[in-house]
Write an enzyme that holds these catalytic residues in place. Structure first.
Site, PDB file in Angstrom:
ATOM      1  N   CYS B  98       0.828  -1.198   0.000  1.00 33.89           N
ATOM      2  CA  CYS B  98       0.000   0.000   0.000  1.00 33.89           C
ATOM      3  C   CYS B  98       0.864   1.251   0.000  1.00 33.89           C
ATOM      4  O   CYS B  98       1.866   1.322   0.704  1.00 33.89           O
ATOM      5  CB  CYS B  98      -0.854  -0.032   1.262  1.00 33.89           C
ATOM      6  N   CYS B 102      -4.327   6.948  -1.885  1.00 37.81           N
ATOM      7  CA  CYS B 102      -5.621   6.900  -2.561  1.00 37.81           C
ATOM      8  C   CYS B 102      -6.764   7.240  -1.607  1.00 37.81           C
ATOM      9  O   CYS B 102      -7.838   7.633  -2.041  1.00 37.81           O
ATOM     10  CB  CYS B 102      -5.848   5.538  -3.187  1.00 37.81           C
ATOM     11  N   THR B 189      -4.853   4.795   7.567  1.00 41.27           N
ATOM     12  CA  THR B 189      -3.784   4.494   6.620  1.00 41.27           C
ATOM     13  C   THR B 189      -2.981   5.739   6.258  1.00 41.27           C
ATOM     14  O   THR B 189      -3.560   6.757   5.878  1.00 41.27           O
ATOM     15  CB  THR B 189      -4.404   3.903   5.344  1.00 41.27           C
ATOM     16  N   GLU B 256      -0.993   1.846   9.749  1.00 39.37           N
ATOM     17  CA  GLU B 256      -2.250   2.369  10.272  1.00 39.37           C
ATOM     18  C   GLU B 256      -2.131   2.870  11.718  1.00 39.37           C
ATOM     19  O   GLU B 256      -1.381   2.317  12.527  1.00 39.37           O
ATOM     20  CB  GLU B 256      -3.342   1.298  10.189  1.00 39.37           C
ATOM     21  N   HIS B 291     -13.351   3.946  -3.269  1.00 39.95           N
ATOM     22  CA  HIS B 291     -12.239   3.257  -2.624  1.00 39.95           C
ATOM     23  C   HIS B 291     -12.225   1.766  -2.996  1.00 39.95           C
ATOM     24  O   HIS B 291     -11.162   1.176  -3.161  1.00 39.95           O
ATOM     25  CB  HIS B 291     -12.340   3.442  -1.112  1.00 39.95           C
ATOM     26  N   TYR B 295      -9.130  -1.576  -5.486  1.00 44.90           N
ATOM     27  CA  TYR B 295      -8.499  -2.835  -5.085  1.00 44.90           C
ATOM     28  C   TYR B 295      -8.098  -3.747  -6.238  1.00 44.90           C
ATOM     29  O   TYR B 295      -7.186  -4.553  -6.099  1.00 44.90           O
ATOM     30  CB  TYR B 295      -9.373  -3.555  -4.052  1.00 44.90           C
ATOM     31  N   CYS B 298      -4.505  -1.668  -7.068  1.00 50.22           N
ATOM     32  CA  CYS B 298      -3.344  -1.815  -6.184  1.00 50.22           C
ATOM     33  C   CYS B 298      -3.108  -3.265  -5.794  1.00 50.22           C
ATOM     34  O   CYS B 298      -1.989  -3.737  -5.776  1.00 50.22           O
ATOM     35  CB  CYS B 298      -3.481  -0.921  -4.958  1.00 50.22           C
ATOM     36  N   GLU B 442      -5.814  -6.862   5.680  1.00 54.16           N
ATOM     37  CA  GLU B 442      -6.131  -5.616   4.989  1.00 54.16           C
ATOM     38  C   GLU B 442      -6.940  -5.903   3.720  1.00 54.16           C
ATOM     39  O   GLU B 442      -7.865  -5.153   3.385  1.00 54.16           O
ATOM     40  CB  GLU B 442      -4.836  -4.865   4.647  1.00 54.16           C
TER      41      GLU B 442
END
Lengths: 478, 478, 478, 478
Positions: B98, B102, B189, B256, B291, B295, B298, B442
């Site tokens: 990550c 974003c 994050t 996080e 969001h 996925y 990334c 995650e």
């Protein structure tokens, strides 16, 4: 463009030789065995005249500038590729099954690419010849069967190695006015209600397989062409009423045939490959990728109907709100939209070919169909789960209608007071039709078997680049 | 736009309060625990200056007409949405994890839509205020943490029903010059290496929850802000060398935090919602859908690295060509490209909002993340399968480097002569890092837990229309 | 029989050479890295003295008629095999992890069968020698490490073809008083807290691999034996408190080592195979099948804890009754009991060997472990799903205990009023410990990798008989 | 014991009223629709006289000490329970489908337990009455249909709440000499070729449902009994030859009926429950658990044939050795043996009931059938994958035999030279028969729908104990 009636009339003028269950089918439009398949294909004509579907169903010809049925179009943009997918889903929602016409559509776009490539490499003139053919198809709004799959004989052998040389269609004579071909094509979707078939190779070929490198167009009723109509799940029910078939209007899958070519003559103007074996493999790949693109469209549409029928059955059974039922419906939705995503993505990520039409992203197109070979089984499984054991043991339509037994069936298969027993049975029969036998097997093998996609996925992946990525992060120098 | 060095310098000027393992982290750029997370985020600055990535990494501001880092952009087309996905995949291929930026990107685009809606409905002026903020972000190329998730306390209760009213961030005072907020945001994050956080609500709210309807921006080092850094899998190894961490440069996930807001003052120019509870649910949905879109970008990039590392391990073990290994690699590719397709499709099928930016297709965006919660576990499982038991029992880096034991390890963990033992270990440690613990969790919960997607899939599906389709085909009249 | 304290004392008397993280572990009983592994193994001693477990934990020796710890028993019935499975599940429910002692247990039963076979075929006298050894083990209640897995080097090569001949343990000298062996064994479960290791071959061997056909017993602290302790997920947390380790009492998996044998001398009375390469493959299969039998016992016990922890987390989060949570718990139960069924069935379907002990059904035993390689990943995935993102971002134990930050964590990670925040964190840490990294990889590769089971499943299936069945029904004559 | 011929003769003496497709079936033994179902059931008689199956097929009556067909036996040990499973697998390997007789077998064992319980609690004398009945069944070797499933009407309502009180079988009159019952039983497996049916309740009942608490025996041709024969996939093919049916000897599933009871009189000596509603739920559970036990036996046998047919098809296609085919066959084996393990385990873990017969482990028995609802779909999917698209498009038997088309089919569907085209088609038709439609739906719903098993799995699990285990390890005190 032809409308539905014009399409039916055009079929009535053809005289294909069709064998089915020991008899001849002489009238595909009205024979109870073929009629529902004709109805499905006819939907591609009918909807083209409905204003709300005009954008999806029609296009402007890149060859003539005229408005044409999209099924005869050469894709001019990624938007065209996306519209194809949406069109397929929309039609399938109305037929609940295959409407057959995409095979020829895909074969034409693939042939457009390949004839251009062959001409550039070999100095032939197939491409212009093919353009003339496509114009004719567009203007007459013909339905073309895409004819790829040969019987293949012993799967461990190439065409030229087979004991019987006819296991793959091949050229047996080259004449001044054309060629003569022999062999057969299996699993021919929509063949009996098409106007002509576009023959193309089914596998990669070597120099020794030159005669197998053939692409050409043959009318469905050309001399020497014999069609043997395949048997589908519960086909006999079509002769006995409209409930037990489940989807009496549109049948199952595409009315596949074994189409035999007994030394059929093809004039040169309909020949688009003749010996250029080096291009066979990519020809297959272009066609296959275009065709795999479709399954997240048409099968998603089919699955929409299955989901709807399943939700309706839950309602008819009196328990639409049970949490486990809702959860299973969500799972079905998730699987189906995932499959649809793959079709949209491989289209949106398409690109222009040197020939000028647009082609899908090959890697992504292969995920579509591989998902389909799992999704449709899982969707069917979940539909069975919710619908109940009922779908396996339903009484005959004749007993429902019989005065001796009908009242028992009415009484004892009643469930929610909101629905009649007959309607509950109709819905169950629809589900039965859509979730078993022929329908499932088609989801598995249409557009190629899973292993074919897996090979393509590996080939289209840049594994060396992926290894480099890992080495960079692991700080591995070699 | 800032480059990497400018970003690092900008962080050095901030003074956030960060607690970690009983001590204070005073220098996020150089502290061994936070440095790799900083490196990941820095990649979003660094790549923006590389010509080959310019098209993906930068955009032209719709507000100022200037060239900006894409992470500060308001999407102006479906092409922008697609580029976002491709950018995310590309960066993740370089970081293997990550890169955090974003979240704020998505929060900003969601806030842009919602402030416009609220203003139109309520006569407020949040939208222009927010545009001013976005301009500032674009010009200063700031990293904004998107701060949605509240601690939530008892999951069976709404914000206003909690025993402790602070379980969701809320307004405790409205002043002439601004508001005062209290509460905390969990799972934050990239927080410690961001410049500011954009607070937004985390759930739908009723009239009694008015004080919980708050959106605003708070600098990471504002008075009253306390960050407690979360513990990740094998975090302690970062203090002991570079092999055992697996990905020593870029760590795992997003570093996080639990970020506590102790009566933090926010001036009005940074307040974008203040009591308009009716818009909380759609605010959440806009943010979540943007969001979830990510996925398949990334995580596909992360998975590309896993696939590459797995293929490399097979090679290092001496058996890259075994058919079962190839088959498992293909399965990994298939799963990952399917997930990617979902991201591409929900982007290509996006649409313009009344506010003027572009938004993804909600139904499709929810399939992305639901697939991710399965795909990454399956990919990890297959990676473990191929890599071998080795990844669970590897010796310590210190023992590899010790003169007493290093030679044993070199000798006995050697495999293919093409690779050194250290490199084989490095690759195994990378796989270990990427396929267990924090990284998996995650994939499950980032951008929302699976049940959240399932609820959305059901809500976004027109089940009545699907039932109609089935009734038409079953010839059911009611 | 020894009790827990006697076992610990017995370990204190041994002096194995153990390297770990650049230092020597000189006291396995009290070293914080090894202590929890010792505690797990000690459970096999402790429970043997508890009356309610006497039936599962003890047996009557077939050699001496005395009451012994079941882990030293030669199975005398299918009931013994079933009790083994139940014992493993019961202990794992108490440790939540591997207790290591089954490896030697299985190696002894396999060696009992093979020595008998070799003697009968070759006229050797290994069997009586081995019986004497087992008597000694039973009387002294020793813990024996089963040492099968060699480092294997290049996986594409057999032992004799490796560049380095030491990649598999082999005989380097045959002397009057015994043999000298060299090589290493990898992934050695429970080694550092065992009394001795029972070396056996790891693969099938040809005549050229004669020196690799060796079985013998070596004390863990014999001259020339060096242990390098493997690094586990989050091992460093053991040095920092008891919360973050999750399972502070019993650790993760079996404390695996790389155990190096530097020209270790073994007297003849402890040598049980010396050159009889023809028996290597079945030796491996006997051991592997016994060992695969276990996983539906011990892993089901481990999974029972995961299920319980997950149910507790749902309760702590305030939503134990949500239908999707209940459904996921049911799925976990279903998967785990299915895996358990496989272990019970392969035991109940066991049979007596010519040597006199009982052996499992090989086909069925291989399904156990193949299921395990999927079940434990799926169970972990579902546990993550229910537990929440929390398990990936939890603060450090030191911050929970710090006066500066502890109150924030107490406040903001509170959920259901029925549980303290610390307890909620403890439960989450337990889940984290049990569902990631080392624990998962062990489920994959312990007792062999999936492909090993697949090969066995195919070999053990009578495919010709199945084809005959089909031909009979299809009325196919050939 | 009766042999096959005696069984057929005994059926010829009965005069059940059977409606099918608008006509009456007057001779179940020779009617082409029912004959194959009769053949399947007859196998249970025939094999009992074959010495090699004597141990599985026969038992010694606990009531008379005589040798009896196992299908009439009251289980006397866990070994009996295991033998039942093995018997079912063995017979299914020979029929490739359901042989129906286990339903009554299970109903009898459940009734034996429940009548004992009811008598003890209520002072009734059902148990001795039932023993007399079982003796009669054993001595006359009768086939008893187990009749549980009522039509159920609106699934959201209990029996007494239905609009039509007849949706569940109930007592409409209590007379001196017996009772009169009304209602219907759906999905009645093997009914038309049984001698009598054993009626039992289908759901838990409350005090208001007293009249629905009824168990009794009714001859299949008793006055007032009407059978309506269900329609199966491709049933019409039975009238047209022997190839296209696939399994012409033994059909598909169990020839299920809707059996209507129009005020049927039952004398007291055949009444085994009459109003004791409190025992309905456990009655259902006993029967269901016994019946779920079976599926890893009979379905494993069916799947053995599918696996064999699939392996044969791969061979016929010329590619038996392809690695992906072998891998899929292994997957099928793994799934099937896992399902079998569940049946073996729930049997081996059975226990003696207070009535004296043996009962399976309920928790484990429910995993059997839940696995089956997935396994058989997955096995079918893999079979389709390997067999090829061929199974969806095969020509009609009539066309294969026609002189006009037969030679084309012979030629073009030839594959490996080792097999004739007809045999290849026969094998494909067998696979088609076994992997679609009715067969799949039965795997889903026979012995109860998945949700029923899930409810039982949760109920049979001690979740509190599992939570305790977790709390112990997490050191959580509350």
């Amino acid at each position: 463009m032809m409308n539905k009636e014009q399409y039916l009339d055009s079929l009535r003028k053809l005289k294909p030789v069709i064998h089915c269950n020991g008899r001849r089918i002489t009238d595909v439009v009205d024979d109870p065995i073929t009629r529902p398949h004709v109805n499905s294909a006819a939907m591609t004509y009918e909807l083209a005249f409905q204003p709300e579907y005009e954008d999806l169903m029609t296009a402007t010809s890149s060859l003539t500038g005229k408005k044409i049925n999209r099924f005869t179009h050469l894709h001019q943009s990624t938007e065209d590729l996306v519209k194809k997918v949406k069109m397929l889903r929309m039609i399938a929602q109305k037929t609940g099954t295959c409407f057959q016409r995409c095979v020829g559509f895909d074969a034409m776009n693939a042939t457009f690419i390949v004839t251009d490539k062959v001409d550039k490499a070999c100095g032939t003139n197939y491409h212009q010849r093919f353009i003339d053919f496509v114009k004719y198809v567009q203007e007459n709004d013909l339905m073309i069967a895409g004819s790829m799959t040969d019987p293949k004989g012993d799967r461990s052998k190439k065409p030229g190695q087979q004991v019987d040389p006819d296991m793959f269609v091949h050229i047996v004579e080259r004449r001044d006015d054309g060629i003569v071909v022999r062999g057969a094509k299996a699993h021919q979707t929509g063949m009996v209600n098409s106007h002509a078939m576009l023959i193309l190779p089914t596998t990669n070929l070597g120099p020794e397989d030159k005669d197998y490198a053939v692409a050409c167009v043959i009318p469905v009723d050309a001399p020497g062409v014999v069609h043997i109509f395949g048997r589908q799940t519960n086909d006999g029910r079509r002769l006995q009423g409209d409930i037990d078939t489940g989807n009496s209007e549109y049948a199952i899958v595409g009315g596949e045939t074994l189409t035999v070519l007994n030394d059929v003559f093809v004039p040169w103007n309909l020949v688009f490959m003749c010996g250029e074996y080096q291009f066979a493999q990519e020809y297959v790949e272009y066609f296959a990728s275009y065709h795999r693109q479709n399954y997240g469209g048409c099968k998603a549409g089919v699955a929409d109907v299955i989901i709807g029928a399943t939700a309706a059955m839950a309602e008819y059974n009196g328990i639409p709100g049970a949490s486990h039922i809702k959860d299973k419906l969500i799972e079905m939705i998730h699987l189906v939209e995932t499959m649809y995503n793959c079709s949209i993505a491989c289209s949106a990520e398409g690109h222009k070919t040197p020939a000028g039409n647009y082609y899908v992203n090959t890697l992504l197109a292969n995920t579509v169909k591989l998902n389909c070979t799992r999704t449709m089984y899982e969707v069917s499984r979940l539909a069975h789960d919710i619908a109940g054991g009922f779908i396996a043991t339903l009484p005959y339509e004749a007993d429902l209608k019989s005065p001796e037994t009908g009242h028992y069936i009415e009484k004892y298969f009643a469930a929610s007071p909101k629905v009649t027993t007959e309607n509950r049975i109709r819905m169950a029969r629809l589900l039965e039709n859509m979730t078993g036998g022929t329908a499932l097997a088609e989801s598995m093998h249409g557009a190629g078997s899973p292993q074919a996609m897996r090979v393509m996925l590996y080939r289209e992946t840049n594994m060396e680049q992926k290894k480099e990525l890992a080495k960079n992060l692991a700080k591995v120098k070699v």
